[in-house]
Design an enzyme around this catalytic site. Sequence first.
Site, mmCIF file in Angstrom:
data_model
loop_
_atom_site.group_PDB
_atom_site.id
_atom_site.type_symbol
_atom_site.label_atom_id
_atom_site.label_comp_id
_atom_site.label_asym_id
_atom_site.label_seq_id
_atom_site.Cartn_x
_atom_site.Cartn_y
_atom_site.Cartn_z
ATOM 1 C CB VAL A 162 -0.887 0.037 1.276
ATOM 2 C CG1 VAL A 162 -1.743 1.294 1.293
ATOM 3 C CG2 VAL A 162 -1.761 -1.207 1.390
ATOM 4 C CG HIS A 163 2.961 3.000 -3.014
ATOM 5 N ND1 HIS A 163 2.517 1.886 -3.668
ATOM 6 C CD2 HIS A 163 3.361 3.866 -3.979
ATOM 7 C CE1 HIS A 163 2.659 2.062 -4.979
ATOM 8 N NE2 HIS A 163 3.157 3.264 -5.193
ATOM 9 N NE ARG A 164 -0.626 5.255 -6.837
ATOM 10 C CZ ARG A 164 0.296 4.459 -7.397
ATOM 11 N NH1 ARG A 164 0.049 3.183 -7.584
ATOM 12 N NH2 ARG A 164 1.458 4.942 -7.772
#
Length: 356
Positions: free
Chosen positions: A206-208
């Site tokens: 998860v990084h957006r």
Amino acid sequence: MKIITIIGARPQFIKAAVVSHTFSSMPGNIHEVLIHTGQHYDSNMSKVFFDELNILAPSYNLAIGGGTHGQNTGRMIEKIEAVLLKERPDWVLVYGDTDSTLAGAIAAVKLHIPIAHVEAGLRSFNRRMPEELNRVLTDHTADLLFTPTDIASQNLMNEGISLRQIHQVGDVMYDAALFYAERAKEHSSILKQLDISSKSYVLATVHRAENTDNPIRLRSILDGFAASQTSIIWPLHPRTRDKISDYSLKLPDNILIIEPLGYLDMVMLERHASVIATDSGGVQKEAYFYGVPCVTLRDETEWVELVNCGMNSLVGTDSDKIANLLSIPSMPVEYTDSLYGDGKASQAIASALINY
Ligand code: UDP
């Protein structure tokens, strides 16, 4: 022919690695000079990829990272312009959709240096994503647009870009997946290190910004992970790590947090996962390359063909949907391996640049 390649973020190192190897196999034709903007600077987000993928050492390291989008992009444009004025390349080559991509494109277009964009034509149609703005603006500065799919080519035509400029070459990440698959098998011992067996875990990334910068969405993802009651391995992106701490979110016990991985370890974890849960563009495609069902933690995706073929379930951050799909070991899908070309995108890119 002199090409200046501009990269700065993790997915760009991986994409550029295969293209650069192709360039170096034709030394009489192409002389490549690398600029690393410094957008990703932690060793496990940058150096590890140069080491294990044998990427040419950057001739210029601009060390610009850690600021806001405007600060980073502005400072990059200034420094890239100085390099372009000194080096006077025949082409500037940019990849994907980061601030480094846009900064390279703006610096080059103002100096009337032709621009080639790899991974052109991708659209989420969500203008709140920084990546979407970078893609659209870069595509409209580029002279040569290398698209991975039919849909990407069509998106460009819909925006009035001339067919002559669009070269549908396939996806360089597929080239990378084929090129490094064997090496990953030989060199990665990550399953052993983590003491896990094949198909016994979910792999998450998860990084957006739409997820990390919104505590409600991030909490909902964590709730979904917790409710799935499956074993989850999560290489944690530095931005997500900081946000989890800022929001004082509690990590459920079924999650094993690890540091960001090098590419070869990541490939091994992807291939052996029962399901992949991600908001990454590249990881969605890699799930498909390795035949692993993907649960995408976004409301829309640029890689719509993955959803259409049933390999990818778009769930946003709905915790019930996340929990349900992660606990199902596999989804029955009709698998076709031809969505992203023939694994020779980098050769097609090199030929197009030489023959332009
Ligand atoms: N990746 C990696 N280590 C990790 C997480 C991802 O090597 O810990 C690789 C992944 O296999 C893919 C690329 O990084 O090739 C995707 O990058 P990212 O998710 O950062 O960016 P996006 O594709 O969303 O632009």
